[in-house]
Design an enzyme around this catalytic site. Structure first.
Site, mmCIF file in Angstrom:
data_model
loop_
_atom_site.group_PDB
_atom_site.id
_atom_site.type_symbol
_atom_site.label_atom_id
_atom_site.label_comp_id
_atom_site.label_asym_id
_atom_site.label_seq_id
_atom_site.Cartn_x
_atom_site.Cartn_y
_atom_site.Cartn_z
ATOM 1 C CD GLU A 127 -2.668 1.269 2.543
ATOM 2 O OE1 GLU A 127 -2.947 2.403 2.992
ATOM 3 O OE2 GLU A 127 -3.027 0.204 3.097
ATOM 4 C CB THR B 231 -5.830 2.060 5.128
ATOM 5 O OG1 THR B 231 -5.400 0.817 4.569
ATOM 6 C CG2 THR B 231 -5.940 3.108 4.025
ATOM 7 C CB CYS C 80 -9.652 1.170 6.788
ATOM 8 S SG CYS C 80 -9.589 -0.478 7.459
ATOM 9 C CG ASN D 101 -5.344 -6.036 9.228
ATOM 10 O OD1 ASN D 101 -6.065 -6.714 9.957
ATOM 11 N ND2 ASN D 101 -5.083 -6.396 7.980
ATOM 12 C CB SER E 45 -6.284 -10.136 4.848
ATOM 13 O OG SER E 45 -5.226 -10.131 5.787
#
Length: 311
Positions: free
Chosen positions: A126, A164, A194, A224, A266
């Site tokens: 990202e 994010t 996010c 994350n 994910s």
């Protein structure tokens, strides 16, 4: 053993959209479908699609001219898009809309002539994509110490953006340091981190207080998911990031009366189910679902696939 099953957990709207896009592309165009980098950072998801004929690649030169290519949820730079066009690839853009938001902010600030400070992790897909939007204007920082080392030509004409999937707490500390050093620095009207990242972190922050150990389902390259484990450890509760029950060492759970189970954005629910089965069979665990926040976000399919989905 009591298991606290955190909710929300697992797939976010961006991951759902990217996975649905790849499934639909396979159905519509057939294998092989090429994906630039991993569709999401999860070993189980990647292996599932490899078994269906999806080819994950790090160089567009490895995609045959004229083939079908899908951009992953993490987004890509304008340079990658241009290369795909030059190779006459049929490109399907499954970039998460929340990542696209950051790209558009980078473009806006660069057009204003600002020096942009991007808070993120070096080498993350990202971050590479976002920096590619304005490589001359963007500086990457990972810590307050990096902020202290910044040297900019015009401290009064700056902006910041964030990856994010970062830790909300860590990012807040870095932003605070940026504002201390550069009081006129501009930032996004709404946080770039996010909703799903924040919600999953909130659940761990609240529920880990009741747990002896936290198990986070997710792959090691999932930013994350890493943050969820770190958040538990910061609160004094041992935490382990694992792809599934096969990675669990029984000694981690010795004497543990309460175990918190969650999953990164994910990680598929199938691995959560497998973990719960393992804990029930091995430790006689009872499962207590704990809802911290409702989620109802969904994202539309890429425009290249919407008509196929409705037909």
């Amino acid at each position: 053993m009591r298991v606290l099953l955190a909710s929300p957990r697992g797939f976010c709207a961006g991951v759902n959209m990217a996975i649905d896009s790849l499934e639909l592309a396979l159905k519509a165009f057939g294998a092989p479908i090429y994906v630039y980098h991993e569709i999401v950072h999860n070993r189980h998801v990647v292996e599932h699609f490899r078994s269906k004929g999806v080819v994950f690649l790090d160089s567009l030169e490895d995609a045959p001219v004229g083939s079908t290519l899908l951009f992953s949820a993490h987004g890509v730079s304008p340079e990658v898009r241009a290369k795909a066009k030059a190779r006459q690839l049929t490109a399907i853009d499954a970039t998460c809309p929340l990542v696209t938001k950051v790209h558009l902010e980078a473009i806006k600030y660069a057009k204003e002539g600002r020096t942009i400070v991007l808070i993120g992790h070096q080498g993350h897909d990202e971050v590479i994509g976002t920096m590619g939007e304005a490589p001359e204007a963007i500086l990457l920082v990972e810590s307050p110490e990096d902020v202290d080392a910044l040297e900019v030509a015009n401290p009064e004409h700056m902006a910041y953006l964030t990856q994010t999937t970062l830790s909300v707490d860590d990012t807040s500390r870095i932003i605070a340091r940026l504002r201390e050093r550069f009081p006129l620095i501009a930032g996004p009207a709404k946080s770039d981190i996010c909703y799903a990242t924040q919600n999953r972190q909130e659940a761990v922050a609240k529920l880990s207080a009741e747990a002896d150990v936290t198990l986070v389902l997710g792959s090691q390259n999932s930013s994350n998911s890493q943050r969820l484990a770190e958040l538990s450890k910061e609160r004094g509760v041992a935490a382990y990031l694992v792809d599934g029950p096969q990675d669990v060492r029984p000694e981690w759970l010795e004497g543990a009366e309460t175990v918190l189970v969650t999953a990164g954005a994910s990680a598929p629910e199938t691995v959560v189910d497998a973990m719960l089965d393992y804990l029930k069979e091995t430790f006689g665990a009872t499962v207590e679902p704990r809802l911290v926040r409702e989620e109802s976000v969904s994202f539309p399919l890429p425009k290249e696939l919407r008509q196929l989905a409705s037909s």
